[in-house]
Design a protein around this motif. Structure first.
Motif: not given
Length: 412
Positions: A155, A243, A247, A306
């Motif tokens: 992430d 998004e 993302a 994601y």
């Protein structure tokens, strides 16, 4: 065993050195609010802190960066610094166990691959070795992502893309090394690749040291060059949702797809290398590399959705395929070395007899010239094909999936 212990201590030292650099430089390069955020995350992450002691520990760390280093070393132990794992933030789950178990088979693979009778191209061998810096890079980056941002490495885009860049560089070296060995009588030297690889590794180490004070958790890799603006994205006719914050950026998607395609190209040239050596055992290495390709597909699938926690099993599958692939590659490399005269006494570190039958077989195999053939495609044409495939797949994935009503969290 010595190689494993050396890698273990080297990676541990590197991890602590990078974290020490973060502590020493954060006050100079980061706004006070950023350093406070880092220290607070450190205090909340370390399991040795109590609710009453966290505040005093935080103040101590703000006044004395050396205390931050000491605290960070505790986090290193809590998060897990076992250097056998890739993605250090996964150290306490099934994925971490698989990643830990995958290093020893890979070291065995490298040992057998470099046996002198195999005539392995020097650049191709270096490419496989360069995967180890990628593994090493995921340790400090995984710890930083957890301790500083409270996120998984997947992430934190700027860290994620930087670590993956080392992997894609190794794949390029593998492909070029084997391809040039089959068509070029003057095999490329590894001097320049050494410099390139060292420069990339040093750049990533510097990013780990100074980046937490400069970038937020979801700052895009390479500043998001190539990303469409939010207004342009929402204006696309098929877009059904925006998004999430985590993302992947276009540069990070480019790195991922480039790695996937490069590895496929590398599998192809390894298969063809069997013709240059007149040894069919090299085809077994291509089959052995197949689980590693599946590992990359698992990672891309996880990022496509994601990185949701409900799909954590994809990370476990990725780690499992990595472990399996390292084992199958080690077996394939052993079969290649065995066919070229390797025997158990090769493990003996003392000088061998010059009249040893096994040594004579290996030396004879090493002295045989490769059967060169004209390259079917120039490097420029291959690079163009790689760039086209990578760019198209990256943009289609990042912006095309916005037209699908997929389940996702608004902020991963």
């Amino acid at each position: 065993l010595f190689s494993y212990l050396f890698v273990e201590e080297t990676m541990r030292f590197t991890t602590l050195s990078v974290l020490a650099a973060i502590a020493g430089q954060a006050a100079a390069f980061a706004p006070a609010a950023s350093f406070t955020r880092v220290a607070k995350n450190v205090a909340s992450t370390g399991s040795s802190f109590t609710s009453t002691g966290a505040s005093s520990s935080l103040n101590m760390m703000m006044d004395d960066p050396s205390a931050f280093v000491e605290t960070t070393s505790q986090i290193v132990n809590n998060v897990g610094t076992n250097p056998m794992l890739s993605f250090a933030d996964q150290g306490q789950n099934l994925a971490g166990i698989f990643f830990q178990a995958s290093l020893l088979p890979y070291l065995a693979f490298l040992y057998f691959l470099q046996f002198r009778g195999n005539r392995t191209p020097a650049l191709g061998s270096f490419g496989f070795q360069f995967i180890l810096p990628f593994v090493a890079a995921t340790i400090p980056s995984g710890i930083i992502s957890r301790a500083t941002y409270g996120c998984s490495l997947a992430d934190v885009d700027w860290l994620h893309g930087g670590a993956e860049a080392l992997l894609t560089t190794g794949n390029i070296f593998i492909f070029l090394g084997f391809k040039e060995a089959m068509s070029n009588p003057d095999q490329p030297k590894v001097g320049k690749p050494y410099l390139i690889g060292g420069a990339l590794a040093a750049t990533f180490a510097a990013a780990c040291a100074f980046g937490p004070g400069l970038f937020d958790a979801h700052s895009p890799f390479l500043f998001g060059v190539g990303n469409l603006s939010p207004e342009t994205t929402m204006g696309l006719p098929w877009v059904a949702h925006s998004e999430p914050a985590n993302a992947l950026s276009i540069p990070t998607w480019l790195i991922h797809f480039s790695s996937v395609f490069e590895f496929l190209f590398a599998m192809q040239v390894v298969w063809q290398f069997s013709e240059a050596t007149q040894n069919e055992k090299w085809k077994g290495l291509t089959w052995g590399m197949l689980p590693l390709h599946a590992s990359g597909i698992c990672a891309c699938t996880y990022h496509f959705f994601y990185n949701p926690s409900v799909l954590q099993f994809l990370v476990s599958m990725q780690a499992g395929f990595t472990c399996l692939g390292n084992i199958t590659c080690a077996i394939a490399a052993y079969r290649i070395a065995k066919s070229n005269g390797w025997e158990l006494n090769e493990l003996n570190p003392f000088p061998k007899s010059e009249t040893s039958p096994s040594g004579l077989v290996a030396d004879a195999a090493a002295a045989m010239p490769l059967e060169l053939t004209a390259a079917k495609e120039s490097n420029v044409a291959t690079a163009g094909k790689l760039v086209a495939l990578t760019v198209v797949c990256s943009y289609l994935t990042k912006y095309g999936e916005l037209g699908l009503d997929l389940p996702f969290e608004a902020n991963g």
